[in-house]
Design a protein around this motif. Structure first.
Motif, short mmCIF file in Angstrom:
data_model
loop_
_atom_site.label_atom_id
_atom_site.label_comp_id
_atom_site.label_asym_id
_atom_site.label_seq_id
_atom_site.Cartn_x
_atom_site.Cartn_y
_atom_site.Cartn_z
N UNK A 114 0.83 -1.21 0.00
CA UNK A 114 0.00 0.00 0.00
C UNK A 114 0.86 1.25 0.00
N UNK A 115 2.12 1.13 0.41
CA UNK A 115 3.02 2.29 0.42
C UNK A 115 3.47 2.68 -0.98
N UNK A 116 3.09 1.89 -1.97
CA UNK A 116 3.41 2.22 -3.35
C UNK A 116 2.38 3.14 -3.98
N UNK A 117 1.31 3.44 -3.24
CA UNK A 117 0.25 4.29 -3.75
C UNK A 117 0.36 5.68 -3.13
N UNK A 118 0.11 6.68 -3.96
CA UNK A 118 0.32 8.06 -3.53
C UNK A 118 -0.80 8.58 -2.65
N UNK A 119 -2.03 8.08 -2.86
CA UNK A 119 -3.17 8.62 -2.12
C UNK A 119 -3.84 7.54 -1.26
N UNK A 120 -4.51 7.95 -0.19
CA UNK A 120 -5.25 6.99 0.63
C UNK A 120 -6.31 6.24 -0.17
N UNK A 121 -6.97 6.91 -1.09
CA UNK A 121 -8.01 6.26 -1.88
C UNK A 121 -7.44 5.11 -2.71
N UNK A 122 -6.26 5.32 -3.28
CA UNK A 122 -5.62 4.26 -4.06
C UNK A 122 -5.24 3.07 -3.18
N UNK A 123 -4.75 3.37 -2.00
CA UNK A 123 -4.36 2.30 -1.07
C UNK A 123 -5.58 1.52 -0.61
N UNK A 124 -6.66 2.22 -0.30
CA UNK A 124 -7.90 1.58 0.14
C UNK A 124 -8.46 0.69 -0.96
N UNK A 125 -8.43 1.18 -2.20
CA UNK A 125 -8.91 0.39 -3.33
C UNK A 125 -8.08 -0.88 -3.49
N UNK A 126 -6.77 -0.77 -3.35
CA UNK A 126 -5.89 -1.93 -3.43
C UNK A 126 -6.24 -2.95 -2.35
N UNK A 127 -6.44 -2.49 -1.12
CA UNK A 127 -6.77 -3.39 -0.02
C UNK A 127 -8.11 -4.07 -0.25
N UNK A 128 -9.08 -3.31 -0.77
CA UNK A 128 -10.39 -3.90 -1.06
C UNK A 128 -10.28 -5.00 -2.10
N UNK A 129 -9.49 -4.75 -3.13
CA UNK A 129 -9.30 -5.75 -4.19
C UNK A 129 -8.56 -6.98 -3.65
N UNK A 130 -7.54 -6.73 -2.83
CA UNK A 130 -6.79 -7.84 -2.25
C UNK A 130 -7.70 -8.71 -1.38
N UNK A 131 -8.53 -8.08 -0.59
CA UNK A 131 -9.43 -8.83 0.28
C UNK A 131 -10.41 -9.67 -0.53
N UNK A 182 -7.00 -13.19 12.07
CA UNK A 182 -5.74 -12.43 11.99
C UNK A 182 -5.70 -11.67 10.67
N UNK A 183 -6.04 -12.35 9.58
CA UNK A 183 -6.11 -11.71 8.26
C UNK A 183 -7.06 -10.52 8.29
N UNK A 184 -8.26 -10.71 8.83
CA UNK A 184 -9.25 -9.62 8.89
C UNK A 184 -8.75 -8.48 9.76
N UNK A 185 -8.10 -8.81 10.87
CA UNK A 185 -7.54 -7.77 11.74
C UNK A 185 -6.55 -6.90 10.98
N UNK A 186 -5.65 -7.55 10.26
CA UNK A 186 -4.59 -6.82 9.57
C UNK A 186 -5.14 -5.94 8.45
N UNK A 187 -6.08 -6.48 7.69
CA UNK A 187 -6.66 -5.69 6.60
C UNK A 187 -7.50 -4.55 7.16
N UNK A 188 -8.29 -4.82 8.19
CA UNK A 188 -9.13 -3.78 8.79
C UNK A 188 -8.27 -2.66 9.35
N UNK A 189 -7.19 -3.02 10.02
CA UNK A 189 -6.32 -2.01 10.62
C UNK A 189 -5.65 -1.16 9.54
N UNK A 190 -5.14 -1.81 8.50
CA UNK A 190 -4.46 -1.06 7.43
C UNK A 190 -5.44 -0.13 6.72
#
Length: 276
Positions: A41-58, A77-85
């Motif tokens: 997620x640190x490869x994305x410039x904006x929070x929206x891009x990072x959130x979209x990536x996490x949603x797709x990964x999930x 554990x997986x849900x915890x990590x994704x929810x927190x990020x």
């Protein structure tokens, strides 16, 4: 990072049995795939891009063989990590968003339910640590009395994890952040934090651990005036994750005489001063 601000208010906590049930190969594979996604997620410039990536990964992980073979604890554990990020990027996008509370509280309640349903189970350190992350982010939204009650055990839990698993870098990083941000009167210690970050750098077994252990240790060095050591660690982070947007941001903070640690507890003031 927001979750660690709660240490100043409640000395927050969450406690689990630390005997640690063994995780299967699929469980471990799922955890490390998730850590890898969190780092990306640190490869994305904006929070929206990072959130979209996490949603797709999930969404995509639901068809992954390791996810489907994993046990219920590993899936939590997986849900915890994704929810927190995801929560962190939601917070970065809008510190006052009304979506923050219901989002993180939903995961907090899942943890509570799982714990109650398995009160005699021996939880893995990954469950303790990832759940502690979520609980810490939830503290500002739950009654103060509950927060104080939960807060009585957090330091002991992190200490137990580190004592039983001294080479687990993820555990060292979590405990270090607790000790760094907790006031001395509440058990905090910058020296313990530094030692844990240094240990995490030495024992990191995946890129997520290698990256963040160096990020945090670099900022400890920055605050100590060890500018060259700080720059060296940040350069190593760029080698671990080329093209990331996080180290350039930290360098901006450092160039303006702020450490990331200072920024964590003074974000709004620094953002305003630097026009971020």
């Amino acid at each position: 990072m927001k979750r660690y601000l709660s240490f100043f208010l409640f000395f927050l906590a969450f406690t689990f049995s630390l005997s640690a049930a063994e995780l299967s190969d699929s469980d471990s594979a799922l955890i490390y795939k998730t850590l890898d996604a969190r780092l990306k997620t640190r490869l994305f410039e904006t929070p929206d891009e990072a959130i979209s990536f996490l949603n797709n990964f999930k969404s995509e992980i639901l068809n992954d063989k390791d996810y489907n073979s994993a046990g219920k604890e590993a899936k939590i554990i997986f849900e915890n990590m994704i929810a927190l990020e995801r929560y962190n990027y939601m917070y970065a996008k809008d510190i006052n968003s009304k979506e923050l509370k219901p989002y993180i509280i939903e995961q907090y309640e899942k943890i509570e339910a799982f714990q109650k349903a398995n009160e005699n189970q021996e939880f893995s350190p990954w469950f303790v640590l990832s759940s502690g992350d979520v609980i810490n982010s939830s503290m500002q939204f739950i009654p103060q009395g509950t927060a104080i009650k939960l807060g009585l055990k957090e330091k002991d839990d992190y200490d137990k994890v580190v004592k039983k698993y001294p080479s687990l870098a993820f555990g060292r990083i979590n405990r270090a952040l607790w000790y760094y941000f907790a006031p001395a009167i509440g058990g905090g210690s910058k020296n313990v934090a530094k030692e844990d970050f240094e240990n995490a750098v030495k024992n990191a077994s995946c890129n997520y651990e290698k990256f963040y252990s160096r990020i945090y240790l670099s900022q400890v060095y920055f605050d100590e005036g060890k500018k060259e050591e700080c720059k060296k660690l940040l350069s190593e982070c760029d080698e671990i994750l080329p093209g990331n947007f996080y180290t350039p941001f930290i360098k901006i903070l450092n160039d303006n005489k702020y450490s990331l640690m200072y920024y964590v507890i003074n974000r709004e003031k620094v953002d305003k001063k630097l026009g971020l």
